[in-house]
Design a protein around this motif. Sequence first.
Motif, mmCIF file in Angstrom:
data_model
loop_
_atom_site.group_PDB
_atom_site.id
_atom_site.type_symbol
_atom_site.label_atom_id
_atom_site.label_comp_id
_atom_site.label_asym_id
_atom_site.label_seq_id
_atom_site.Cartn_x
_atom_site.Cartn_y
_atom_site.Cartn_z
ATOM 1 N N GLN A 137 8.120 31.805 45.868
ATOM 2 C CA GLN A 137 7.777 32.799 44.862
ATOM 3 C C GLN A 137 8.924 33.785 44.652
ATOM 4 O O GLN A 137 9.269 34.127 43.521
ATOM 5 N N LEU A 138 9.544 34.212 45.739
ATOM 6 C CA LEU A 138 10.699 35.109 45.617
ATOM 7 C C LEU A 138 11.821 34.438 44.843
ATOM 8 O O LEU A 138 12.483 35.068 44.009
ATOM 9 N N GLY A 139 12.032 33.161 45.111
ATOM 10 C CA GLY A 139 13.080 32.423 44.418
ATOM 11 C C GLY A 139 12.812 32.299 42.935
ATOM 12 O O GLY A 139 13.716 32.458 42.110
ATOM 13 N N ARG A 140 11.564 31.999 42.568
ATOM 14 C CA ARG A 140 11.216 31.883 41.146
ATOM 15 C C ARG A 140 11.458 33.201 40.418
ATOM 16 O O ARG A 140 12.020 33.228 39.312
ATOM 17 N N GLY B 108 15.732 47.516 50.361
ATOM 18 C CA GLY B 108 15.451 46.202 50.929
ATOM 19 C C GLY B 108 14.081 46.091 51.551
ATOM 20 O O GLY B 108 13.640 44.987 51.888
ATOM 21 N N TYR B 109 13.388 47.218 51.701
ATOM 22 C CA TYR B 109 12.072 47.226 52.341
ATOM 23 C C TYR B 109 10.936 47.453 51.353
ATOM 24 O O TYR B 109 9.841 47.847 51.741
ATOM 25 N N LEU B 110 11.183 47.188 50.097
ATOM 26 C CA LEU B 110 10.118 47.320 49.111
ATOM 27 C C LEU B 110 9.014 46.303 49.377
ATOM 28 O O LEU B 110 9.261 45.223 49.919
ATOM 29 N N PRO B 111 7.770 46.617 49.001
ATOM 30 C CA PRO B 111 6.663 45.674 49.201
ATOM 31 C C PRO B 111 6.956 44.329 48.540
ATOM 32 O O PRO B 111 7.490 44.265 47.436
ATOM 33 N N GLY B 112 6.605 43.255 49.241
ATOM 34 C CA GLY B 112 6.784 41.923 48.679
ATOM 35 C C GLY B 112 8.158 41.345 48.881
ATOM 36 O O GLY B 112 8.480 40.313 48.279
ATOM 37 N N THR B 113 8.990 41.950 49.734
ATOM 38 C CA THR B 113 10.287 41.382 50.060
ATOM 39 C C THR B 113 10.224 40.726 51.430
ATOM 40 O O THR B 113 9.381 41.074 52.268
ATOM 41 N N ALA C 156 2.093 41.887 46.587
ATOM 42 C CA ALA C 156 3.214 42.624 45.995
ATOM 43 C C ALA C 156 4.261 41.695 45.396
ATOM 44 O O ALA C 156 4.958 42.068 44.445
ATOM 45 N N ALA C 157 4.357 40.477 45.935
ATOM 46 C CA ALA C 157 5.313 39.497 45.406
ATOM 47 C C ALA C 157 4.761 38.761 44.190
ATOM 48 O O ALA C 157 5.488 38.002 43.546
ATOM 49 N N GLY C 158 3.474 38.961 43.879
ATOM 50 C CA GLY C 158 2.878 38.317 42.713
ATOM 51 C C GLY C 158 2.443 36.888 42.945
ATOM 52 O O GLY C 158 2.319 36.111 41.989
ATOM 53 N N MET C 159 2.184 36.511 44.196
ATOM 54 C CA MET C 159 1.772 35.134 44.481
ATOM 55 C C MET C 159 0.412 34.828 43.865
ATOM 56 O O MET C 159 -0.515 35.642 43.940
ATOM 57 N N ALA D 289 -3.261 48.925 46.670
ATOM 58 C CA ALA D 289 -3.265 47.562 46.132
ATOM 59 C C ALA D 289 -2.955 47.565 44.643
ATOM 60 O O ALA D 289 -2.172 46.739 44.149
ATOM 61 N N GLU D 290 -3.542 48.498 43.925
ATOM 62 C CA GLU D 290 -3.305 48.551 42.471
ATOM 63 C C GLU D 290 -1.861 48.930 42.152
ATOM 64 O O GLU D 290 -1.253 48.375 41.234
ATOM 65 N N LEU D 291 -1.291 49.844 42.921
ATOM 66 C CA LEU D 291 0.058 50.307 42.628
ATOM 67 C C LEU D 291 1.131 49.260 42.921
ATOM 68 O O LEU D 291 2.186 49.264 42.284
ATOM 69 N N VAL D 292 0.875 48.369 43.882
ATOM 70 C CA VAL D 292 1.910 47.376 44.221
ATOM 71 C C VAL D 292 1.696 46.038 43.534
ATOM 72 O O VAL D 292 2.567 45.166 43.594
ATOM 73 N N THR D 293 0.559 45.849 42.854
ATOM 74 C CA THR D 293 0.295 44.568 42.197
ATOM 75 C C THR D 293 1.083 44.480 40.897
ATOM 76 O O THR D 293 0.916 45.314 40.004
ATOM 77 N N PRO D 294 1.963 43.489 40.760
ATOM 78 C CA PRO D 294 2.744 43.368 39.524
ATOM 79 C C PRO D 294 1.849 42.978 38.358
ATOM 80 O O PRO D 294 0.835 42.300 38.543
ATOM 81 N N PRO D 295 2.204 43.396 37.143
ATOM 82 C CA PRO D 295 1.364 43.088 35.977
ATOM 83 C C PRO D 295 1.315 41.604 35.650
ATOM 84 O O PRO D 295 0.352 41.129 35.056
ATOM 85 N N THR D 296 2.364 40.870 36.013
ATOM 86 C CA THR D 296 2.407 39.422 35.834
ATOM 87 C C THR D 296 2.993 38.812 37.097
ATOM 88 O O THR D 296 3.396 39.525 38.021
#
Length: 206
Positions: free
Chosen positions: A168-171, A67-72, A138-141, A10-17
């Motif tokens: 969220q992906l679009g933003r 294309g299979y990265l987390p949050g896609t 992973a997408a930062g929602m 969870a920590e590794l895939v969570t974006p900083p912002t």
Amino acid sequence: MNDYFDNALAELVTPPTECGARRYSSNADLRAALGEILTFHPAAGAFSVEARIKALNLRSLLRDDPGYLPGTLTALCHDVGAHSIALGRFEFQHVDQPGEVEFLFAGESELAFLHEGNPYAPRIRADHAAILDFHYRAAGMRGHTKLPPAGYAHAAKDETHLEDFTAQLGRCRQRADLARSPRATTAQRPIYNPLDQMQNGPCTIL
């Protein structure tokens, strides 16, 4: 040991912002980092990163295609589809072992119900909550990025829909485009559709 691994993932895939840069550019690098972190745990001797990933129903993490990265969207489709097949919702004649094509088809079929006003949306959220939670994080929602042990948002309870994820992906895509081309902020820009197959990969939900 499972909690230690899950919290590290969870920590590794969570974006900083909200739309922060990914820490790892490939799933192979992510798995390697997890393996290194596990060496610090005294009970890590017989622990298998691959087995735990499969147990979490996050099989997309075993694919090294970007294309299979987390949050896609493609990774979400893949994982939901594989889980749906495991639940027995889909059977494919003349297919001994379902793979990428079957996973994506099943995932698209399941996620097609995850829209506002669809009476089956709560069922989809409940059945795939852990997978949705992971990819939302992973997408930062918003509401899904608190780190352990603060707690996890639960997709089965917050009434999110697929539109929230793709928005969220679009933003984030638009922000990335603007960051690469700062002079384009005053120019007319094409409308980004996160469900456009040409823009977002092989998984599309109409």
